[in-house]
Design an enzyme around this catalytic site. Structure first.
Site, mmCIF file in Angstrom:
data_model
loop_
_atom_site.group_PDB
_atom_site.id
_atom_site.type_symbol
_atom_site.label_atom_id
_atom_site.label_comp_id
_atom_site.label_asym_id
_atom_site.label_seq_id
_atom_site.Cartn_x
_atom_site.Cartn_y
_atom_site.Cartn_z
ATOM 1 N N THR A 182 0.892 -1.178 0.000
ATOM 2 C CA THR A 182 0.000 0.000 0.000
ATOM 3 C C THR A 182 0.911 1.202 0.000
ATOM 4 O OG1 THR A 182 -1.971 -0.900 1.067
ATOM 5 C CG2 THR A 182 -1.508 1.373 1.550
ATOM 6 N N VAL A 214 -13.282 -5.149 -0.237
ATOM 7 C CA VAL A 214 -12.786 -3.791 -0.008
ATOM 8 C C VAL A 214 -12.046 -3.780 1.321
ATOM 9 C CG1 VAL A 214 -13.461 -1.390 0.395
ATOM 10 C CG2 VAL A 214 -14.646 -2.732 -1.352
#
Ligand code: ASP
Length: 323
Positions: free
Chosen positions: A189, A218
Site C-alpha cells: 500500500t 474492499v
C-alpha cells in the site's frame, strides 16, 4: 514558608502545568509509506534495497519541495501518492497486486483535516491514479465513497486519466499471486500525511489491496477512519497492513481519538493502537502519522515498513526494516 518562596512555588507549579508534551510547532512536516509486512533483509538483494530507497526518496523530495513552496497539505499528499502509484515497486496504481481470480481492484482515499472533507474510491480497475479519483469524489460530489463501475464512470466524466485494465499488469505481481495461491500473501500500500505551513493536515492512502483477495473485497484504505484519517485538531494518519483488522479497530480514527480525548502524543497514540490492540490480534502492519505540531510517528508491529519522513527542522530519513 515566607511569602516570596510561596509565590515562587506557585509560579513553578503553574509553569509546569502549562508545558505540553509537544510544545514546539514545526513549520511543515511529512511522512509517507510504501507498505508494511514481515520482511527479512535477507529476502532483498542490495539492488532491491537501493531501488526501494530511491523510490521513497524521490517521493519524499517531491513532497518536501511542495511543502517548502507553501503548497497545501491536501495537494501534497495527492502529489506524493500519485508518484508512489506510478512506481511499480509499490502495491498501488501500477504495481497493484491481483485478486484471487486475476483482476486488479484498487482502493484509495484522501482526507482534508481543515474541514473533515473526505473522498474515496474502491474496487476500481481502470483509473490510472485512484487517489485523484478520490479527491474528485471529495471535492465535486456530495458523496464520500464511490465503488467499481460507478466510480469509473464518474472519473471518466470528470476528465480523470483512464487506462485499460492491462495497464496494471506487472509480471512480478502476477507471479506473487501464483505463489500466494499456494501460500499466504504479504502487505503493501502507499500513503502520505502532511502538515503544511498554514497549519493544515491531510492524509491520503492508495492500494491494490491484499494479494489474492476475493473479487469484490474492499479493505481499510477507502474506509475513512480505518486506513485514512485527518483532522486539524489532532493528526493525519495513513495505515498499511491487514485491512480487515484495521477496519474492525478503526485504527486511524482511534489514534486521533486518543489524542483528542486523552491528550496522548501522536507517538503514544500510534503505539497504543498498533503495538497494543492490533498486535494482540493478527493485525499485522503499521501507520504513519503527523500531528498539528509537526511531530511525525512511524509505528509498526511488523518487521518492516517502507517509509520516509522529513520536517522543516531538518529531521529526515528513509528506512525499510525495523531498527
Ligand atoms: N491495508 C491494505 C488492505 O487491506 C493492504 C496493505 O496495506 O497491505 O487493502
Amino acid at each position: 514558608m515566607n511569602y516570596t518562596l510561596k509565590l515562587l512555588l506557585l509560579f513553578l507549579i503553574v509553569l509546569s502545568g502549562c508545558q505540553t508534551k509537544e510544545p514546539v510547532k514545526k513549520e511543515w512536516a511529512i511522512a509517507l509509506h510504501g507498505g508494511a509486512g514481515n520482511m527479512d533483509k535477507s529476502q532483498f538483494s542490495e539492488e532491491d534495497i537501493r531501488l526501494y530507497e530511491a523510490g521513497l526518496q524521490q517521493a519524499l523530495d517531491l513532497g518536501k519541495n511542495a511543502l517548502k513552496d507553501g503548497k497545501a497539505a491536501v495537494d501534497v499528499v495527492e502529489l506524493v501518492v500519485q508518484n508512489l502509484e506510478d512506481n511499480p515497486l509499490f502495491n498501488a496504481g501500477k504495481g497493484s497486486v491481483f485478486t484471487n481470480d486475476g483482476r486488479n481492484e484498487l482502493d484509495a482515499a484522501i482526507m482534508d483535516g481543515r474541514n473533515l472533507n473526505a473522498g474515496a474510491v474502491a474496487g476500481v480497475g481502470d483509473i490510472k491514479n485512484p487517489v485523484s479519483a478520490a479527491r474528485l469524489v471529495m471535492e465535486k460530489s456530495p458523496h464520500v465513497l464511490l465503488i467499481g463501475k460507478g466510480a469509473s464512470v464518474y472519473a471518466l466524466q470528470n476528465n480523470i486519466e483512464m487506462v485499460d485494465s492491462s495497464y496494471f499488469y506487472t509480471e512480478k505481481r502476477w507471479q506473487t499471486l501464483q505463489r500466494a495461491l499456494q501460500n499466504a500473501g504479504k502487505n503493501g500500500t502507499v500513503g502520505c500525511v502532511a502538515l503544511d505551513s498554514e497549519g493544515n493536515l491531510a492524509a491520503a492512502t492508495s492500494t491494490g489491496g491484499m494479494n489474492n483477495k476475493r473479487y469484490g473485497r474492499v479493505g481499510d484504505v477507502p474506509i475513512i477512519g480505518a486506513g485514512t484519517y485527518a483532522n486539524n485538531n489532532t493528526c493525519a494518519v495513513s495505515a498499511t497492513g491487514h485491512g480487515e483488522f484495521f477496519i474492525r479497530y478503526t485504527v486511524a480514527h482511534d489514534i486521533s481519538a486518543l489524542i483528542e480525548y486523552k491528550g496522548y502524543t501522536i507517538a503514544e497514540a500510534a503505539t497504543a493502537v498498533v503495538n497494543g490492540k492490533l498486535s494482540n490480534e493478527a493485525g499485522n502492519g503499521g501507520v504513519i502519522g503527523v500531528n498539528k505540531y509537526g511531530n511525525v510517528t512511524l509505528a509498526m508491529n511488523s518487521t518492516g515498513m517502507f517509509r520516509a519522513w522529513a520536517d522543516a527542522n531538518g529531521d529526515e530519513g528513509v528506512a525499510i526494516f525495523k531498527e
